[in-house]
Motif scaffolding. Structure first.
Motif, short mmCIF file in Angstrom:
data_model
loop_
_atom_site.label_atom_id
_atom_site.label_comp_id
_atom_site.label_asym_id
_atom_site.label_seq_id
_atom_site.Cartn_x
_atom_site.Cartn_y
_atom_site.Cartn_z
N THR A 253 132.53 54.64 7.39
CA THR A 253 132.83 53.57 8.34
C THR A 253 132.04 53.80 9.63
OG1 THR A 253 134.75 54.80 9.16
CG2 THR A 253 135.14 53.15 7.43
N PRO A 254 131.52 52.74 10.25
CA PRO A 254 130.71 52.91 11.46
C PRO A 254 131.54 53.39 12.64
CG PRO A 254 131.15 50.58 11.04
CD PRO A 254 131.66 51.33 9.85
N ASN A 255 130.93 54.24 13.45
CA ASN A 255 131.61 54.79 14.62
C ASN A 255 131.46 53.83 15.80
OD1 ASN A 255 132.26 57.17 13.20
ND2 ASN A 255 130.27 58.07 13.70
N VAL A 256 132.35 52.85 15.86
CA VAL A 256 132.25 51.78 16.86
C VAL A 256 133.20 51.97 18.04
CG1 VAL A 256 131.51 50.11 15.11
CG2 VAL A 256 133.95 50.34 15.66
N GLU A 257 133.98 53.03 18.04
CA GLU A 257 135.04 53.17 19.03
C GLU A 257 134.50 53.13 20.47
OE1 GLU A 257 136.21 54.87 15.17
OE2 GLU A 257 134.49 55.21 16.51
N LEU A 258 133.40 53.83 20.71
CA LEU A 258 132.83 53.87 22.05
C LEU A 258 132.40 52.47 22.49
CD1 LEU A 258 131.98 55.81 24.35
CD2 LEU A 258 129.75 55.98 23.23
N ALA A 259 131.74 51.76 21.60
CA ALA A 259 131.28 50.40 21.92
C ALA A 259 132.45 49.44 22.12
CB ALA A 259 130.37 49.89 20.80
N ALA A 260 133.45 49.56 21.23
CA ALA A 260 134.60 48.65 21.32
C ALA A 260 135.35 48.85 22.63
CB ALA A 260 135.52 48.87 20.13
N SER A 261 135.52 50.11 23.05
CA SER A 261 136.26 50.37 24.28
C SER A 261 135.50 49.88 25.51
CB SER A 261 136.55 51.87 24.42
OG SER A 261 135.36 52.61 24.56
N ALA A 262 134.18 49.71 25.37
CA ALA A 262 133.37 49.19 26.48
C ALA A 262 133.29 47.67 26.46
CB ALA A 262 131.96 49.77 26.41
N GLY A 263 133.93 47.04 25.47
CA GLY A 263 133.97 45.59 25.42
C GLY A 263 132.81 44.95 24.70
N LEU A 264 132.00 45.74 23.98
CA LEU A 264 130.90 45.16 23.22
C LEU A 264 131.43 44.44 21.99
CD1 LEU A 264 129.45 47.26 25.06
CD2 LEU A 264 127.85 47.65 23.17
N THR A 265 130.68 43.48 21.50
CA THR A 265 131.08 42.76 20.29
C THR A 265 130.92 43.67 19.09
OG1 THR A 265 130.41 40.65 21.22
CG2 THR A 265 130.66 40.75 18.84
N VAL A 266 132.02 43.82 18.32
CA VAL A 266 132.05 44.71 17.18
C VAL A 266 132.63 43.96 15.98
CG1 VAL A 266 133.21 46.76 16.24
CG2 VAL A 266 132.22 46.83 18.52
#
Length: 422
Positions: A253-266
Protein backbone atom coordinates in the motif's frame (compact mmCIF):
# COMPACT_ATOMS: atom_id res chain seq x y z
CA UNK A 1 22.97 37.83 0.19
CA UNK A 2 20.07 35.71 -1.07
CA UNK A 3 20.01 32.10 0.07
CA UNK A 4 20.31 29.31 -2.47
CA UNK A 5 17.17 27.60 -3.67
CA UNK A 6 16.57 24.34 -1.86
CA UNK A 7 14.95 21.17 -3.15
CA UNK A 8 14.00 18.54 -0.59
CA UNK A 9 13.65 14.92 -1.73
CA UNK A 10 11.79 12.78 0.80
CA UNK A 11 12.44 9.06 0.47
CA UNK A 12 15.32 6.61 0.49
CA UNK A 13 14.70 4.72 -2.73
CA UNK A 14 15.66 4.74 -6.38
CA UNK A 15 13.23 7.58 -7.15
CA UNK A 16 15.14 10.07 -5.02
CA UNK A 17 18.52 8.85 -6.29
CA UNK A 18 17.43 9.40 -9.88
CA UNK A 19 15.76 12.72 -9.10
CA UNK A 20 18.94 14.03 -7.48
CA UNK A 21 20.95 12.88 -10.48
CA UNK A 22 18.67 14.52 -13.05
CA UNK A 23 18.45 17.75 -11.04
CA UNK A 24 22.19 18.17 -11.38
CA UNK A 25 22.16 17.07 -15.02
CA UNK A 26 19.49 19.70 -15.71
CA UNK A 27 21.77 22.37 -14.31
CA UNK A 28 20.08 23.01 -10.96
CA UNK A 29 22.77 24.55 -8.76
CA UNK A 30 20.83 25.05 -5.56
CA UNK A 31 20.76 22.85 -2.48
CA UNK A 32 19.57 19.27 -2.92
CA UNK A 33 18.72 17.56 0.36
CA UNK A 34 17.59 13.94 0.62
CA UNK A 35 15.73 12.82 3.74
CA UNK A 36 16.14 9.03 3.99
CA UNK A 37 14.39 7.37 6.91
CA UNK A 38 16.68 4.35 6.85
CA UNK A 39 20.26 4.85 7.99
CA UNK A 40 21.68 4.01 4.57
CA UNK A 41 22.04 5.66 1.18
CA UNK A 42 19.08 5.54 -1.22
CA UNK A 43 18.80 2.07 -2.76
CA UNK A 44 16.75 0.14 -5.27
CA UNK A 45 14.66 -2.91 -4.46
CA UNK A 46 14.71 -5.51 -7.28
CA UNK A 47 17.89 -7.21 -5.99
CA UNK A 48 16.18 -7.77 -2.64
CA UNK A 49 14.02 -10.50 -4.17
CA UNK A 50 16.48 -11.44 -6.91
CA UNK A 51 20.29 -11.43 -6.97
CA UNK A 52 20.95 -10.31 -3.42
CA UNK A 53 18.43 -12.76 -1.99
CA UNK A 54 19.82 -15.67 -4.00
CA UNK A 55 23.38 -14.83 -2.95
CA UNK A 56 24.50 -14.03 -6.50
CA UNK A 57 25.05 -10.34 -5.72
CA UNK A 58 26.66 -8.41 -2.88
CA UNK A 59 24.70 -5.77 -0.97
CA UNK A 60 26.51 -3.02 -2.88
CA UNK A 61 24.49 -3.86 -6.00
CA UNK A 62 21.42 -2.16 -4.50
CA UNK A 63 22.99 1.32 -4.44
CA UNK A 64 22.65 3.44 -7.60
CA UNK A 65 25.25 5.85 -6.24
CA UNK A 66 27.90 5.56 -3.56
CA UNK A 67 28.67 8.16 -0.92
CA UNK A 68 31.36 9.72 -3.10
CA UNK A 69 28.86 10.43 -5.86
CA UNK A 70 26.57 12.38 -3.52
CA UNK A 71 29.54 14.28 -2.13
CA UNK A 72 30.93 15.08 -5.58
CA UNK A 73 27.53 16.31 -6.79
CA UNK A 74 26.80 18.37 -3.67
CA UNK A 75 23.79 16.30 -2.64
CA UNK A 76 23.18 16.27 1.11
CA UNK A 77 21.83 12.84 2.11
CA UNK A 78 20.52 12.89 5.67
CA UNK A 79 20.19 9.29 6.77
CA UNK A 80 17.99 8.14 9.61
CA UNK A 81 15.80 11.24 9.28
CA UNK A 82 12.04 10.98 9.02
CA UNK A 83 9.80 13.71 7.68
CA UNK A 84 6.94 14.07 10.16
CA UNK A 85 4.90 16.97 8.77
CA UNK A 86 4.67 19.30 5.78
CA UNK A 87 3.36 22.86 5.88
CA UNK A 88 2.62 23.68 2.22
CA UNK A 89 1.82 27.33 2.91
CA UNK A 90 5.04 27.95 4.83
CA UNK A 91 7.06 25.65 2.53
CA UNK A 92 8.55 23.76 5.47
CA UNK A 93 9.07 20.14 6.48
CA UNK A 94 9.38 19.03 10.11
CA UNK A 95 11.69 16.11 10.80
CA UNK A 96 12.66 13.72 13.56
CA UNK A 97 15.62 11.40 13.82
CA UNK A 98 15.56 7.65 14.12
CA UNK A 99 15.97 5.97 17.50
CA UNK A 100 19.68 5.72 16.77
CA UNK A 101 19.93 9.47 16.33
CA UNK A 102 20.43 11.71 13.31
CA UNK A 103 22.23 14.93 12.49
CA UNK A 104 19.04 16.74 11.53
CA UNK A 105 16.78 15.41 14.26
CA UNK A 106 14.00 17.78 15.22
CA UNK A 107 14.68 20.36 12.53
CA UNK A 108 12.18 22.38 10.51
CA UNK A 109 13.56 22.62 6.99
CA UNK A 110 12.62 25.23 4.44
CA UNK A 111 12.10 24.20 0.83
CA UNK A 112 11.49 25.94 -2.46
CA UNK A 113 10.36 22.71 -4.12
CA UNK A 114 9.66 19.33 -2.61
CA UNK A 115 9.50 15.77 -4.00
CA UNK A 116 7.55 13.10 -2.15
CA UNK A 117 8.91 9.66 -2.96
CA UNK A 118 7.80 7.85 0.17
CA UNK A 119 7.18 4.54 -1.60
CA UNK A 120 4.92 1.83 -0.27
CA UNK A 121 4.75 -0.68 2.58
CA UNK A 122 4.00 -4.40 2.43
CA UNK A 123 0.57 -5.54 3.50
CA UNK A 124 0.86 -7.54 6.69
CA UNK A 125 -1.14 -10.42 8.05
CA UNK A 126 -3.01 -9.17 11.10
CA UNK A 127 -4.76 -12.36 12.17
CA UNK A 128 -3.97 -14.74 15.05
CA UNK A 129 -0.28 -15.56 15.28
CA UNK A 130 0.90 -12.48 13.37
CA UNK A 131 3.41 -11.63 16.11
CA UNK A 132 5.25 -14.95 16.04
CA UNK A 133 8.94 -15.08 15.18
CA UNK A 134 10.05 -16.17 11.70
CA UNK A 135 7.11 -14.41 10.05
CA UNK A 136 8.45 -12.13 7.33
CA UNK A 137 7.64 -9.53 4.70
CA UNK A 138 10.08 -8.38 2.02
CA UNK A 139 10.50 -4.69 1.31
CA UNK A 140 13.71 -3.35 2.81
CA UNK A 141 17.33 -4.44 2.69
CA UNK A 142 17.30 -5.83 6.27
CA UNK A 143 14.22 -7.93 5.33
CA UNK A 144 16.16 -9.51 2.47
CA UNK A 145 19.24 -10.03 4.63
CA UNK A 146 17.20 -11.88 7.27
CA UNK A 147 15.53 -14.05 4.64
CA UNK A 148 18.80 -14.84 2.90
CA UNK A 149 20.35 -15.91 6.19
CA UNK A 150 17.34 -18.10 6.98
CA UNK A 151 17.19 -19.62 3.49
CA UNK A 152 20.90 -20.44 3.53
CA UNK A 153 20.38 -22.81 6.44
CA UNK A 154 18.51 -25.11 4.03
CA UNK A 155 16.19 -27.98 4.93
CA UNK A 156 13.59 -25.58 6.32
CA UNK A 157 9.88 -25.68 5.63
CA UNK A 158 9.19 -22.34 3.96
CA UNK A 159 5.62 -21.25 3.30
CA UNK A 160 5.06 -18.29 0.99
CA UNK A 161 1.62 -16.71 1.25
CA UNK A 162 0.81 -14.96 -2.02
CA UNK A 163 1.37 -15.83 -5.65
CA UNK A 164 2.63 -12.47 -6.96
CA UNK A 165 6.07 -11.53 -8.21
CA UNK A 166 7.71 -11.02 -4.81
CA UNK A 167 6.32 -14.29 -3.46
CA UNK A 168 7.37 -16.36 -6.47
CA UNK A 169 10.84 -14.82 -6.68
CA UNK A 170 11.38 -15.51 -2.98
CA UNK A 171 10.03 -19.04 -3.40
CA UNK A 172 12.55 -19.68 -6.18
CA UNK A 173 15.39 -18.39 -4.01
CA UNK A 174 14.31 -20.50 -1.04
CA UNK A 175 14.07 -23.61 -3.21
CA UNK A 176 17.50 -23.04 -4.74
CA UNK A 177 18.94 -23.00 -1.21
CA UNK A 178 17.49 -26.49 -0.70
CA UNK A 179 14.44 -25.67 1.39
CA UNK A 180 11.04 -27.33 1.22
CA UNK A 181 8.76 -24.65 -0.24
CA UNK A 182 4.99 -24.30 -0.36
CA UNK A 183 3.27 -21.38 -2.09
CA UNK A 184 -0.30 -20.59 -1.05
CA UNK A 185 -2.34 -18.71 -3.65
CA UNK A 186 -5.80 -17.27 -3.02
CA UNK A 187 -6.82 -17.43 -6.69
CA UNK A 188 -6.94 -20.36 -9.07
CA UNK A 189 -3.51 -19.66 -10.58
CA UNK A 190 -0.53 -17.47 -9.59
CA UNK A 191 -0.11 -14.11 -11.32
CA UNK A 192 -3.53 -14.31 -12.97
CA UNK A 193 -4.27 -10.64 -12.29
CA UNK A 194 -0.92 -9.56 -13.74
CA UNK A 195 -0.49 -11.74 -16.83
CA UNK A 196 -3.60 -13.92 -17.11
CA UNK A 197 -4.27 -17.59 -16.32
CA UNK A 198 -2.38 -19.14 -19.23
CA UNK A 199 0.94 -17.44 -18.52
CA UNK A 200 0.35 -17.63 -14.79
CA UNK A 201 0.01 -21.36 -15.26
CA UNK A 202 3.39 -21.41 -16.99
CA UNK A 203 5.02 -19.98 -13.86
CA UNK A 204 3.13 -22.43 -11.65
CA UNK A 205 4.33 -25.41 -13.67
CA UNK A 206 7.90 -24.12 -13.62
CA UNK A 207 7.86 -23.89 -9.82
CA UNK A 208 6.33 -27.35 -9.53
CA UNK A 209 9.05 -28.74 -11.82
CA UNK A 210 11.58 -27.37 -9.33
CA UNK A 211 9.91 -29.11 -6.41
CA UNK A 212 7.72 -26.30 -5.07
CA UNK A 213 4.24 -27.22 -3.87
CA UNK A 214 1.75 -24.67 -5.23
CA UNK A 215 -1.67 -24.72 -3.61
CA UNK A 216 -4.34 -22.56 -5.18
CA UNK A 217 -7.74 -21.43 -3.95
CA UNK A 218 -6.47 -21.18 -0.38
CA UNK A 219 -7.39 -18.67 2.32
CA UNK A 220 -5.45 -18.08 5.54
CA UNK A 221 -7.15 -17.90 8.93
CA UNK A 222 -4.25 -17.99 11.40
CA UNK A 223 -0.65 -18.87 12.13
CA UNK A 224 0.15 -21.50 14.73
CA UNK A 225 3.21 -21.40 16.92
CA UNK A 226 5.41 -23.23 19.38
CA UNK A 227 7.42 -21.38 22.04
CA UNK A 228 6.88 -18.08 20.26
CA UNK A 229 7.96 -19.28 16.82
CA UNK A 230 5.75 -19.97 13.85
CA UNK A 231 4.99 -23.65 13.34
CA UNK A 232 2.31 -23.64 10.69
CA UNK A 233 -0.17 -21.79 8.53
CA UNK A 234 -3.81 -22.55 9.24
CA UNK A 235 -5.99 -22.50 6.14
CA UNK A 236 -9.61 -21.44 6.01
CA UNK A 237 -10.56 -25.12 5.90
CA UNK A 238 -8.83 -25.71 9.23
CA UNK A 239 -5.97 -27.65 7.65
CA UNK A 240 -2.52 -26.68 8.90
CA UNK A 241 0.50 -26.43 6.61
CA UNK A 242 3.69 -26.97 8.65
CA UNK A 243 6.18 -24.11 8.49
CA UNK A 244 9.51 -23.10 9.99
CA UNK A 245 9.36 -19.76 8.18
CA UNK A 246 6.46 -17.84 6.64
CA UNK A 247 6.79 -15.04 4.10
CA UNK A 248 3.79 -12.88 3.29
CA UNK A 249 3.84 -11.46 -0.22
CA UNK A 250 0.29 -10.16 -0.38
CA UNK A 251 0.80 -6.76 -1.95
CA UNK A 252 1.71 -3.27 -0.82
CA UNK A 253 0.00 0.00 0.00
CA UNK A 254 1.34 3.49 -0.83
CA UNK A 255 2.76 5.55 2.02
CA UNK A 256 0.43 8.54 1.71
CA UNK A 257 0.13 9.51 5.37
CA UNK A 258 2.55 12.45 5.17
CA UNK A 259 0.83 13.85 2.08
CA UNK A 260 -2.67 13.30 3.44
CA UNK A 261 -1.89 15.08 6.71
CA UNK A 262 -0.62 18.06 4.68
CA UNK A 263 -3.93 18.26 2.82
CA UNK A 264 -2.72 16.97 -0.55
CA UNK A 265 -5.17 15.11 -2.77
CA UNK A 266 -4.80 11.38 -2.12
CA UNK A 267 -6.60 8.47 -3.79
CA UNK A 268 -4.71 5.16 -3.57
CA UNK A 269 -1.59 7.25 -3.97
CA UNK A 270 -0.67 10.92 -4.14
CA UNK A 271 -2.57 12.32 -7.11
CA UNK A 272 -0.41 14.23 -9.61
CA UNK A 273 -0.63 15.62 -13.11
CA UNK A 274 1.46 14.22 -15.98
CA UNK A 275 4.41 16.34 -14.80
CA UNK A 276 4.32 14.98 -11.20
CA UNK A 277 2.75 18.13 -9.75
CA UNK A 278 0.45 17.54 -6.77
CA UNK A 279 -2.51 19.60 -5.58
CA UNK A 280 -0.10 21.81 -3.57
CA UNK A 281 2.16 24.39 -5.15
CA UNK A 282 5.83 23.37 -5.46
CA UNK A 283 5.19 19.83 -4.20
CA UNK A 284 5.77 16.89 -6.53
CA UNK A 285 5.37 13.14 -6.11
CA UNK A 286 6.90 10.22 -8.01
CA UNK A 287 7.57 6.50 -7.68
CA UNK A 288 5.37 3.91 -5.99
CA UNK A 289 3.44 6.51 -4.02
CA UNK A 290 2.40 8.65 -6.99
CA UNK A 291 -0.86 8.23 -8.89
CA UNK A 292 -0.04 10.24 -11.99
CA UNK A 293 -2.22 11.23 -14.93
CA UNK A 294 -1.48 8.98 -17.89
CA UNK A 295 -2.12 10.74 -21.21
CA UNK A 296 -2.48 7.48 -23.13
CA UNK A 297 -5.14 6.07 -20.81
CA UNK A 298 -6.78 9.39 -20.06
CA UNK A 299 -6.90 8.79 -16.32
CA UNK A 300 -4.68 8.44 -13.27
CA UNK A 301 -2.45 5.41 -12.81
CA UNK A 302 -0.23 4.21 -9.97
CA UNK A 303 2.61 1.86 -10.89
CA UNK A 304 4.76 0.18 -8.24
CA UNK A 305 7.50 -1.34 -10.38
CA UNK A 306 11.21 -0.60 -10.66
CA UNK A 307 11.07 1.17 -14.04
CA UNK A 308 8.56 3.67 -12.68
CA UNK A 309 11.00 4.67 -9.94
CA UNK A 310 13.92 4.71 -12.39
CA UNK A 311 12.34 6.74 -15.20
CA UNK A 312 9.76 8.63 -13.17
CA UNK A 313 12.36 9.77 -10.67
CA UNK A 314 14.62 11.06 -13.41
CA UNK A 315 11.82 12.93 -15.16
CA UNK A 316 10.52 14.35 -11.88
CA UNK A 317 13.97 15.80 -11.23
CA UNK A 318 13.84 17.57 -14.59
CA UNK A 319 10.34 18.89 -13.83
CA UNK A 320 11.52 20.25 -10.48
CA UNK A 321 14.45 21.90 -12.26
CA UNK A 322 11.94 23.82 -14.38
CA UNK A 323 11.76 21.76 -17.57
CA UNK A 324 8.42 21.05 -19.26
CA UNK A 325 7.85 17.29 -19.08
CA UNK A 326 5.08 14.78 -19.72
CA UNK A 327 5.36 11.35 -18.14
CA UNK A 328 3.89 8.83 -20.54
CA UNK A 329 6.22 5.85 -20.14
CA UNK A 330 4.74 2.43 -20.82
CA UNK A 331 4.74 0.42 -17.57
CA UNK A 332 7.56 -2.15 -17.48
CA UNK A 333 8.67 -4.87 -15.10
CA UNK A 334 10.92 -7.91 -15.15
CA UNK A 335 11.58 -11.07 -13.21
CA UNK A 336 14.28 -13.73 -12.85
CA UNK A 337 13.28 -17.13 -11.48
CA UNK A 338 15.40 -20.27 -11.83
CA UNK A 339 16.50 -20.29 -15.49
CA UNK A 340 13.69 -18.02 -16.66
CA UNK A 341 14.12 -14.35 -17.40
CA UNK A 342 11.18 -12.20 -18.44
CA UNK A 343 10.37 -8.61 -19.36
CA UNK A 344 6.84 -7.21 -19.59
CA UNK A 345 5.73 -3.91 -21.07
CA UNK A 346 2.18 -2.73 -21.36
CA UNK A 347 -1.07 -1.65 -19.82
CA UNK A 348 -2.55 -4.33 -17.61
CA UNK A 349 -6.04 -2.85 -17.68
CA UNK A 350 -6.08 -2.90 -21.50
CA UNK A 351 -4.66 -6.43 -21.57
CA UNK A 352 -7.49 -7.76 -19.42
CA UNK A 353 -9.73 -9.68 -21.79
CA UNK A 354 -7.42 -9.11 -24.78
CA UNK A 355 -6.43 -11.93 -27.13
CA UNK A 356 -3.17 -13.68 -26.23
CA UNK A 357 -0.87 -14.28 -29.21
CA UNK A 358 2.39 -16.21 -28.79
CA UNK A 359 5.43 -16.04 -31.06
CA UNK A 360 7.75 -18.95 -30.30
CA UNK A 361 7.52 -21.96 -28.00
CA UNK A 362 5.47 -21.26 -24.89
CA UNK A 363 5.92 -24.79 -23.51
CA UNK A 364 9.69 -24.48 -23.81
CA UNK A 365 9.51 -21.05 -22.12
CA UNK A 366 11.21 -19.28 -25.03
CA UNK A 367 8.79 -16.92 -26.69
CA UNK A 368 7.26 -13.47 -26.95
CA UNK A 369 3.63 -13.13 -25.88
CA UNK A 370 1.40 -10.29 -27.02
CA UNK A 371 -1.96 -9.04 -25.85
CA UNK A 372 -4.00 -7.90 -28.83
CA UNK A 373 -7.08 -5.69 -28.32
CA UNK A 374 -9.05 -4.38 -31.31
CA UNK A 375 -6.12 -5.27 -33.53
CA UNK A 376 -3.60 -3.26 -31.49
CA UNK A 377 -0.87 -4.59 -29.21
CA UNK A 378 -1.47 -3.25 -25.70
CA UNK A 379 1.10 -5.39 -23.84
CA UNK A 380 3.96 -7.74 -24.60
CA UNK A 381 6.14 -10.11 -22.62
CA UNK A 382 9.40 -11.69 -23.75
CA UNK A 383 10.40 -14.92 -21.99
CA UNK A 384 14.04 -15.99 -22.42
CA UNK A 385 14.12 -13.98 -25.64
CA UNK A 386 16.27 -10.88 -25.46
CA UNK A 387 16.83 -7.54 -27.20
CA UNK A 388 13.20 -7.22 -28.23
CA UNK A 389 11.61 -5.22 -25.41
CA UNK A 390 12.31 -1.82 -26.95
CA UNK A 391 10.66 -3.02 -30.15
CA UNK A 392 7.68 -4.32 -28.18
CA UNK A 393 7.34 -0.89 -26.57
CA UNK A 394 7.50 0.78 -29.97
CA UNK A 395 4.79 -1.55 -31.23
CA UNK A 396 2.55 -0.67 -28.27
CA UNK A 397 3.18 3.05 -28.69
CA UNK A 398 2.52 2.93 -32.43
CA UNK A 399 -1.09 1.77 -31.93
CA UNK A 400 -0.83 0.17 -35.37
CA UNK A 401 -3.36 -2.43 -36.47
CA UNK A 402 -1.58 -5.77 -36.83
CA UNK A 403 -2.89 -9.26 -37.50
CA UNK A 404 -2.51 -12.13 -35.07
CA UNK A 405 -0.91 -14.16 -37.88
CA UNK A 406 1.85 -11.57 -38.35
CA UNK A 407 2.45 -11.36 -34.61
CA UNK A 408 2.71 -15.12 -34.26
CA UNK A 409 4.99 -15.60 -37.29
CA UNK A 410 8.72 -15.47 -36.37
CA UNK A 411 9.43 -14.84 -40.04
CA UNK A 412 7.82 -11.38 -39.84
CA UNK A 413 10.30 -8.99 -38.22
CA UNK A 414 8.89 -7.19 -35.20
CA UNK A 415 10.67 -4.03 -36.36
CA UNK A 416 8.55 -4.05 -39.51
CA UNK A 417 5.35 -4.33 -37.44
CA UNK A 418 6.39 -1.56 -35.06
CA UNK A 419 7.39 0.90 -37.77
CA UNK A 420 8.93 4.24 -36.87
CA UNK A 421 7.55 5.84 -33.72
CA UNK A 422 8.63 9.32 -32.66
Amino acid sequence: MASRERVLLIGGGLTTARAAESLRQAGFDGEVVVLAEERRLPYERPPLSKGYLTGADAASVVYPHDAAWYRDHDVDVRRGVRATAIDPSAHTVSTSGSTSGADAAGEVLRYDRLLLATGSSPRRFDGPGAGLRDVHTLRRLPDSTRLRTAFRAGDRRVVVVGGGWIGLEAAAAAREYGNEVTVLVRGEVPLAAAIGPELGGLFQRMHEEHGVTVRTGTGISALSGEQGRVAGVVLGTGEEVPADLVLFGIGATPNVELAASAGLTVDDGIVTDAAFGTSADDIYAAGDVAKSFNPRLGHWLRVDHWANALNGGALAGRAIAGETVVYDDIPYFFTDQYDLGMEYSGYGELAAGAELVVRGDLAARECVAFWLADGRVVAGMNINVWDVNETVQRLIRSERIVSREELADPGVPLDALAGDVA
